[in-house]
Design an enzyme around this catalytic site. Structure first.
Site, PDB file in Angstrom:
ATOM      1  N   CYS A  31       0.828  -1.208   0.000  1.00 53.05           N
ATOM      2  CA  CYS A  31       0.000   0.000   0.000  1.00 53.05           C
ATOM      3  C   CYS A  31       0.864   1.260   0.000  1.00 53.05           C
ATOM      4  CB  CYS A  31      -0.930   0.005   1.207  1.00 53.05           C
ATOM      5  SG  CYS A  31      -2.034   1.447   1.240  1.00 53.05           S
ATOM      6  N   ASP A 298      -3.315  11.561  -6.536  1.00 54.30           N
ATOM      7  CA  ASP A 298      -3.367  10.540  -5.499  1.00 54.30           C
ATOM      8  C   ASP A 298      -2.012   9.878  -5.279  1.00 54.30           C
ATOM      9  OD1 ASP A 298      -4.596   8.791  -3.648  1.00 54.30           O
ATOM     10  OD2 ASP A 298      -4.842   7.262  -5.187  1.00 54.30           O
ATOM     11  N   CYS A 352       2.503   6.683 -16.401  1.00 54.03           N
ATOM     12  CA  CYS A 352       2.420   7.537 -15.208  1.00 54.03           C
ATOM     13  C   CYS A 352       3.772   8.159 -14.863  1.00 54.03           C
ATOM     14  CB  CYS A 352       1.915   6.727 -14.021  1.00 54.03           C
ATOM     15  SG  CYS A 352       1.667   7.727 -12.538  1.00 54.03           S
TER      16      CYS A 352
END
Length: 410
Positions: A31, A298, A352
């Site tokens: 995460c 984000d 990205c």
């Protein structure tokens, strides 16, 4: 040199909400968001209050130039806020909508879903994204709770409840060093559980020890000791995509929707890819934390990418600022020569920016870590994309490619 005028309101203002910040009932090894809690150690609690909720909803709606407005709720784990919080949010949305259409989507790990939650999502037409990494042995490798216990059984229980209440949902599957080696197991699993919308996301993170205890690196931070062990390799990523594509293009076009494949076809025909990673520029999708802090993206919730706070600046000021515009445009302007000269630049656009920390063969910085994998994928799918493009240009369905393959035309 041709000058292109900047139209600040050409794209809808979009800010994703973090109603509980980095708070989560799971502790997934990979995460990227859990450690963001260290940015707010002085906060008494990591939850968004109703005052801020109302302020955001009113300003967000009034900042829109389109008749249809999308709210995206993300975590942490979004369901760690009570159902009453989201019921209040819908009341506020209707209060300020002024005739505009409001849509909601929410991302969850699925472990806290109940009949009550699912009835709410169904009755109010919410789209639910569920984080699940494939069959149990692959999902449970990294997705455990804080006690180290696996989460797959609870996630599947949540998915069954969504199906029971006929809630529209899709899957967000993280592709890592472990499950990347089993693409067909992953794909067949999603088909078996009736999932028709799948987003495969490659996990790539670098280790960088910050003074405040965080350990994941931002794009502009060097001196990293190593790539995180769970990161997928470029070769794994390319093989994973090609293997699943071969199955999909023969049997599932128009039946299963895989975000990356759809975005690739969109770029092939010169359209909008529908996902920021494959677009020419980025910066249109910000994120607001539980306390009103707004960040560029984000994946860029680092101090150096903080645009301000909604209590001191408006969403329009922050999201249409020169700073945010530069952040978005740099995706294109910072491409190395190897990318600018690549035959598949139109399809990937450098992907990205957070993954563009490698150097080209000539030593130029800015190459995407996953470049070889993406090139392998685009080179593999090119003839199929060309065929589907021709079908679209003639007003026919891209799904016709399945019959063409059966006939041996491809």
């Amino acid at each position: 040199m041709k000058t292109v005028a900047y139209a600040p309101f050409a794209s809808p203002l979009y800010v994703m909400l973090k109603p509980v910040g980095a708070v989560c009932n799971l502790a997934c090894d990979y995460c990227y968001y859990l450690e963001k809690m260290s940015l707010y150690e002085n906060s008494p609690k990591y939850v968004m209050g109703e005052e801020l909720l109302e302020k955001f909803i009113e300003e967000y709606i009034n900042s829109q130039t389109m008749p249809q407005i999308l709210f995206t709720w993300h975590g942490g784990e979004t369901l760690m806020r009570p159902l009453s919080f989201y019921q209040k949010a819908m009341e506020l949305q209707q209060k300020y909508a002024k005739g505009r259409t409001i849509d909601n989507c929410i991302q969850t790990n699925g472990t806290l879903l109940t009949d009550e939650w699912c009835k709410f999502f169904h009755d109010n037409h919410w789209l639910v994204g569920v984080s699940i990494d494939g069959p149990q042995e692959f999902h449970d490798e990294y997705r455990k709770n804080k006690q180290g216990r696996p989460s797959f059984v609870k996630v599947m229980r949540g998915i069954h409840l969504l199906d029971k209440h006929q809630v529209e949902w899709n899957a967000l599957a993280v592709v890592n060093d472990f499950n990347a080696g089993y693409p067909m197991d992953i794909y067949h699993f999603f088909k078996e559980i009736g999932c028709r919308y799948i987003q495969f996301t490659p996990i790539v993170e670098r280790i960088y020890q910050h003074t405040d205890g965080r350990h994941l690196a931002a794009l502009d931070e060097g001196g990293c000791e190593r790539l995180a062990d769970f990161s997928v390799t470029p070769g794994q990523w390319g093989n994973f995509l090609c293997t699943i594509f071969d199955e999909w293009v023969k049997n599932d076009v128009g039946r299963c929707y895989i975000q990356l494949f759809d975005s690739t076809l969109a770029n092939w025909v010169g359209g909008q890819p529908g996902v920021c990673t494959m677009a020419k520029t980025c910066g249109h999708a910000g994120v607001m934390e539980f306390n009103g802090d707004v960040y560029s993206c984000d994946h860029f919730v680092f101090p150096q990418y903080k645009l301000g706070n909604i209590y001191s600046k408006t969403l329009v000021e922050m999201m249409y600022s020169e700073r945010q515009r530069s952040f978005g445009q740099s995706k294109q302007s910072s491409l190395p020569a190897q990318c600018r000269e690549c035959r598949y630049l139109f399809a990937c656009n450098g992907e990205c920016p957070k993954n563009r920390f490698c150097k080209t063969a000539s030593g130029e910085p800015g190459l995407n870590y996953l470049c070889k994998g993406y090139y392998q994928f685009f080179d593999h799918v090119a003839p199929y994309m060309d065929y589907m493009k021709r079908e679209l240009m003639q007003g026919r369905a891209p799904a016709n490619i399945m019959e063409a393959i059966r006939k041996g035309e491809l």
